[in-house]
Write a protein that holds these residues in place. Structure first.
Motif, mmCIF file in Angstrom:
data_model
loop_
_atom_site.group_PDB
_atom_site.id
_atom_site.type_symbol
_atom_site.label_atom_id
_atom_site.label_comp_id
_atom_site.label_asym_id
_atom_site.label_seq_id
_atom_site.Cartn_x
_atom_site.Cartn_y
_atom_site.Cartn_z
ATOM 1 N N GLY A 557 5.673 18.871 20.166
ATOM 2 C CA GLY A 557 7.003 17.905 21.248
ATOM 3 C C GLY A 557 6.096 16.828 20.847
ATOM 4 N N LEU A 558 5.302 16.295 19.885
ATOM 5 C CA LEU A 558 4.543 15.425 19.878
ATOM 6 C C LEU A 558 4.876 14.495 18.869
ATOM 7 N N LEU A 559 4.976 12.800 18.386
ATOM 8 C CA LEU A 559 5.253 12.168 17.504
ATOM 9 C C LEU A 559 3.516 11.387 17.030
ATOM 10 N N SER A 560 3.610 11.466 16.161
ATOM 11 C CA SER A 560 2.549 10.035 15.666
ATOM 12 C C SER A 560 3.416 8.905 15.450
ATOM 13 N N GLU A 561 2.488 7.885 14.246
ATOM 14 C CA GLU A 561 2.837 7.027 13.880
ATOM 15 C C GLU A 561 4.334 6.865 13.173
ATOM 16 N N ASP A 562 3.955 7.277 11.992
ATOM 17 C CA ASP A 562 5.086 6.852 11.093
ATOM 18 C C ASP A 562 5.361 7.809 10.571
ATOM 19 N N ILE A 563 6.176 7.867 9.424
ATOM 20 C CA ILE A 563 6.826 9.212 9.201
ATOM 21 C C ILE A 563 7.591 9.127 8.144
ATOM 22 N N SER A 564 6.970 10.007 7.184
ATOM 23 C CA SER A 564 8.027 10.016 5.168
ATOM 24 C C SER A 564 9.303 9.726 5.266
ATOM 25 N N PHE A 565 10.156 8.963 4.587
ATOM 26 C CA PHE A 565 11.647 8.568 4.167
ATOM 27 C C PHE A 565 12.589 9.785 4.715
ATOM 28 N N ASP A 566 11.371 10.287 3.514
ATOM 29 C CA ASP A 566 12.366 11.906 3.687
ATOM 30 C C ASP A 566 11.899 12.915 5.194
ATOM 31 N N GLY A 567 11.213 12.312 5.918
ATOM 32 C CA GLY A 567 11.503 13.029 7.113
ATOM 33 C C GLY A 567 10.886 14.359 7.080
ATOM 34 N N ASP A 568 9.841 14.458 6.382
ATOM 35 C CA ASP A 568 9.415 16.158 6.534
ATOM 36 C C ASP A 568 8.238 16.280 6.408
ATOM 37 N N GLU A 569 6.956 14.737 6.928
ATOM 38 C CA GLU A 569 5.425 14.851 7.559
ATOM 39 C C GLU A 569 5.544 13.540 7.825
ATOM 40 N N LEU A 570 4.919 13.736 9.227
ATOM 41 C CA LEU A 570 4.266 12.274 9.900
ATOM 42 C C LEU A 570 2.982 11.622 9.185
#
Length: 598
Positions: A557-570
């Motif tokens: 249920g958490l997030l890192s700092e960044d995300i790929s433009f396609d949303g597939d990878e943190l």
């Protein structure tokens, strides 16, 4: 299997660790969050399942067929269930003990694993392979009748267990016929029944966290996401001093092979301000009070002079950056950095964040230690510094390493410092001081309006007398410099969205920096956009974008700092306090009111 950030943090505001989807400890530092990684496999180029990988704590089920994993409700206690191909299964409960004892909070630098057979007697192998000195070597082992000592790093650790010690040291397969308890902590005797004691600790820790969650004022909608974010923000506190770290990890790159690998295991005053702001909105006054003690010590040490943007959790000013050459890095994408050069930077927004963090204490009657006139006097030199530097160049909140400018966000935060000192002075009845600080805030506002607003473009710019865009301009609304309805701000929001949005997600800025063009989106900036859309009357769009962000969280249920433009990878360090703050703030802003169900 490659490493991912699909990890479950555990902790107790003293110790912390990250657990992967197979129940392996792959990251955890001793004796503090910014210490030597006792578990370092996260920064390896090896599959954690490999025969000779180091830096982990693994409970393997022979013939594994299925893994299920989740937190116990409203706690940071992780339950992992392993089932083998014959249908035999076991559960692992992982946690760091935290509860009230002897009139204080018991939060040792320790972690506990409880292993219990559920069905049958599955065969398991325990691989306990801690590393020392930043992956340079495996820890040396010495054994006793019911413990193993791990020697060679800055801290000797001891594993106390009711399992046969040789089963662990020899990593042999054995039938799990009875529950096993393992207590990993400092090299001290464990003078009690380890199973009974750790089981009691599990009960007490569960109770502590569920009682803490009960004190939160959560929105009607998205409660599970908000509660998980709040618990994790609390895990990022180093309670002994009151520091709050930006993340639990170092050197997870912002995107593949980027070289943008930073050590975030320190207390950025900016990040900590956003954390206490979000948690205070939920009613978690304990985090605010602890952090204010940390700030008071820093302010006293600065004596009215320069304040760094980042300090160690023990108030250390020196965070000299160096490379850990023995660790290849996340998926082999080094370098692995220890320390952070940002401690050398000028980042003028910190003066605003110190005062914005503190000002509530002049108004909040819940606090055990409300702020006093003496506290106000101690803060005034911070305001003086803000007034002195607000229109001078700095490295910005984005910590540019190769250029400086007069950044609008920094200037506005300095304005907020003086503005809020005026508010605090009125509350204390110090009307002459209120007049002084309000006059300074008015003066600063006029300069910012004149130099940050670009008449030709019809919007605010990221720098004085410039034309650049960056997402921090969206924060002019949050700090009450200007309302979203102001035509100047409405045009700025539109320009930021047009220039920096990539699909659903937002960049910090689009111009190349020291490491080239950004290739991932920055999660907190997307949450800032969500807030701005709502305040501009585009609430349905804001809700849809918020729901999109919720789908990008890890299983924890958490997030890192960044995300790929396609949303597939943190990407980027994890769990990132900025990102969790954004989630909490947006949920609180967008949720239907509780009156809707009454």
């Amino acid at each position: 299997m490659i490493q991912t950030l699909d990890l479950f943090p555990i902790g107790n505001c003293s110790a912390s660790a990250l657990i992967d989807r197979h129940g392996r400890f792959v990251w955890g530092c001793v004796p503090r969050v910014d210490g030597d990684p006792f578990f370092s496999a996260l920064l390896s180029d090896r599959d954690p399942a490999d025969r000779d990988v180091q830096g982990l704590w693994d409970i393997q089920a022979d013939g594994l067929a299925q893994t299920r994993q989740a937190y116990l409700r409203n706690t940071p206690i992780v339950r992992t269930e392993l089932t083998n191909k014959d249908g035999e299964s076991l559960e692992i409960l992982d946690f760091a003990p935290r509860y009230r004892q002897f009139g204080r909070i018991y939060r040792p630098m320790a972690m506990i694993r409880l292993i219990r057979p559920i069905n049958g007697a599955p065969r398991i192998r325990i691989r306990m392979r801690p590393s020392v000195n930043w992956g340079q070597a495996a820890a040396r082992q010495t054994t006793g009748s019911n413990h193993i000592r791990y020697v060679g790093g800055p801290t000797t650790m001891r594993l106390t267990t009711n399992a046969p010690v040789s089963h662990i040291t020899e990593e042999r397969l054995f039938r799990l016929e009875e529950p096993i308890a393992m207590f990993l902590g400092p090299d001290e005797g464990f003078d009690a029944d380890v199973m009974a004691t750790t089981t009691r600790m599990l009960t007490e820790t569960t109770h502590y966290w569920r009682e803490w969650v009960r004190t939160l004022s959560v929105p009607l909608e998205w409660q599970e996401a908000v509660i998980r974010s709040a618990i994790t923000l609390k895990l990022c506190a180093y309670e002994e001093t009151g520091a709050i770290v930006a993340a639990l990890t170092t050197s997870i790159p912002e995107h593949a092979e980027s070289g943008r690998n930073w050590d975030y295991r320190y207390c950025w005053l900016r990040d900590a301000y956003y954390v206490v702001q979000a948690l205070t909105r939920l009613g978690a006054a304990d985090m605010l009070e602890n952090y204010l003690a940390y700030l008071r010590n820093l302010v006293a040490e600065a004596g009215g002079g320069h304040v760094q943007p980042v300090y160690g959790v023990g108030l250390e000013p020196g965070l000299t950056e160096k490379i850990a050459t023995a660790l290849p890095g996340y998926r082999g994408m080094g370098p692995v950095r220890i320390g952070n050069q940002a401690h050398e930077h000028l980042q003028h927004d910190v003066y605003g964040q110190i005062i914005l963090s503190t000002v509530q204490a002049f108004f909040d009657e819940r606090l055990l230690r409300p702020a006093t006139v003496e506290d106000f006097r101690a803060l005034e030199p911070v305001g003086e510094r803000a007034y002195e530097v607000y229109a001078t160049p700095d490295a910005s909140l984005w910590e540019f390493r190769g250029r400086e400018a007069i950044h609008t966000y920094s200037a506005v935060m300095c304005w907020a410092a003086c503005d809020r000192l005026g508010n605090a002075a009125v509350q204390l009845g110090l009307l002459e001081r209120a007049a002084l600080w309000n006059a300074r805030a008015d003066e600063m506002r006029k300069v910012i309006e004149a130099r940050a607003y670009n008449e030709e473009l019809g919007r605010y710019a990221a720098t004085f007398d410039g034309d650049e865009l960056d997402a921090s301009l969206l924060q002019l609304v949050d700090v009450r410099f200007t309302p979203a309805s102001d035509p100047k701000m409405a045009a700025t929001i539109a320009a930021v969205e047009t220039g920096l949005r990539r699909g659903p997600y937002m960049l910090r800025y689009a111009l190349p920096d020291d490491f080239g063009e950004p290739k991932t989106a920055f999660n907190i900036c997307t949450f800032w956009l969500i807030e701005a859309l709502h305040l501009c009357g585009r609430s349905q769009e804001a809700r849809e974008l918020f729901e999109e962000m919720l789908t990008r969280r890890t299983a924890a249920g958490l997030l890192s700092e960044d995300i790929s433009f396609d949303g597939d990878e943190l990407w980027g360090n994890y769990p990132q306090t900025y990102s969790l703050v954004g989630l909490i703030n947006c949920a609180t802003l967008l949720s239907k009111p509780w009156a809707a169900v009454r």
